[in-house]
Design a protein around this motif. Structure first.
Motif, PDB file in Angstrom:
ATOM      1  N   LEU A   1       0.828  -1.210   0.000  1.00 12.58           N
ATOM      2  CA  LEU A   1       0.000   0.000   0.000  1.00 12.58           C
ATOM      3  C   LEU A   1       0.861   1.257   0.000  1.00 12.58           C
ATOM      4  O   LEU A   1       0.564   2.222  -0.716  1.00 12.58           O
ATOM      5  CB  LEU A   1      -0.935  -0.012   1.203  1.00 12.58           C
TER       6      LEU A   1
ATOM      7  N   LEU B   1      -5.590  -6.651   5.091  1.00 10.42           N
ATOM      8  CA  LEU B   1      -4.946  -5.944   6.192  1.00 10.42           C
ATOM      9  C   LEU B   1      -5.828  -6.049   7.434  1.00 10.42           C
ATOM     10  O   LEU B   1      -7.047  -5.887   7.347  1.00 10.42           O
ATOM     11  CB  LEU B   1      -4.753  -4.469   5.814  1.00 10.42           C
TER      12      LEU B   1
ATOM     13  N   SER C   1      -7.233  -1.540   1.190  1.00 11.04           N
ATOM     14  CA  SER C   1      -6.508  -2.456   2.072  1.00 11.04           C
ATOM     15  C   SER C   1      -7.273  -3.757   2.279  1.00 11.04           C
ATOM     16  O   SER C   1      -6.661  -4.778   2.646  1.00 11.04           O
ATOM     17  CB  SER C   1      -6.251  -1.791   3.425  1.00 11.04           C
TER      18      SER C   1
END
Length: 218
Positions: free
Chosen positions: A52, A119, A114
């Motif tokens: 990211l 995540l 994400s």
């Protein structure tokens, strides 16, 4: 300076080189990584913060060559150099415009993207905080690089080579903040270093950018 900021924001949105392009690249990268690596949460979760942050870094890099190029083409840069506003103020406005049109949208979109990298929920606030604190450094460093290469042929390639090494500390500490936050560890040290980098860039680089512009406009 407010009028200059409003003008640059209008030009950046009309030119389409910041907001849409950066978000599109960020989305493509976040989508392609799971397709290439495989949709395995145990594999993607550890590398998610780095992916990211790398996506945000490269997305910011895409529009750097346009920061001063449009003003150079229409002669506005020469007028800004002789305007009552100091060149340091012009450099600050250019960097702020780049961050508003590139870094800020990436920060807002990052939590949704994400999810593609699995995540953990505990890392999402730290992802937003790290991008909010770290992406201004990317814009200020990029503006300095753009000033060094303004008017050069194939300047975009040289700009990438100049700026990418300078981005490495921000990338390392930004990803470390997200990684530690997701693991429930203390983020104080990498977050403080990330903030120090940004504050140093905001304080020092407008003067370096203005000096580079003065040299290239002679």
């Amino acid at each position: 300076m407010i009028a200059l900021l409003a003008r640059d924001l209008r030009l950046a949105i009309r030119a389409g080189g910041g907001f849409g392009l950066g978000l599109a690249f960020f989305l493509i990268l976040a989508t392609l990584v799971p397709l290439g690596v495989g949709p395995d949460a145990t594999l993607l979760r550890p590398i998610g913060p780095g992916i990211l942050w790398l996506g945000a870094l490269l997305a910011c890099l895409l529009s750097l060559d346009r920061i001063f190029a449009l003003d150079l083409e229409d002669g506005s840069l020469d007028l800004l150099a002789t305007a009552p506003i100091p060149l340091e103020g012009v450099a600050t406005i250019k960097a702020l415009t780049h961050w508003i049109t590139t870094g800020l949208p990436l920060t807002v979109a990052a939590p949704a993207l994400s999810l593609l990298l699995f995540l953990p929920t505990s890392a999402l606030p730290w992802l937003v905080v790290s991008l909010l604190i770290g992406t201004p450094a990317l814009s200020w460093l990029g503006t300095f690089g753009a000033a060094l290469t303004v008017g050069l042929k194939r300047g975009s390639l040289l700009l990438s080579l100049l700026v990418l090494p300078l981005y490495i500390p921000t990338l390392v500490f930004g990803a470390e903040v997200v990684r530690r936050g997701g693991d429930g560890l203390s983020v104080a040290t990498p977050l403080a270093l990330l903030a120090a980098i940004t504050l140093g860039c905001v304080a020092v680089l407008p003067f370096a950018t203005a000096a580079a512009l003065r040299i290239n406009l002679r």
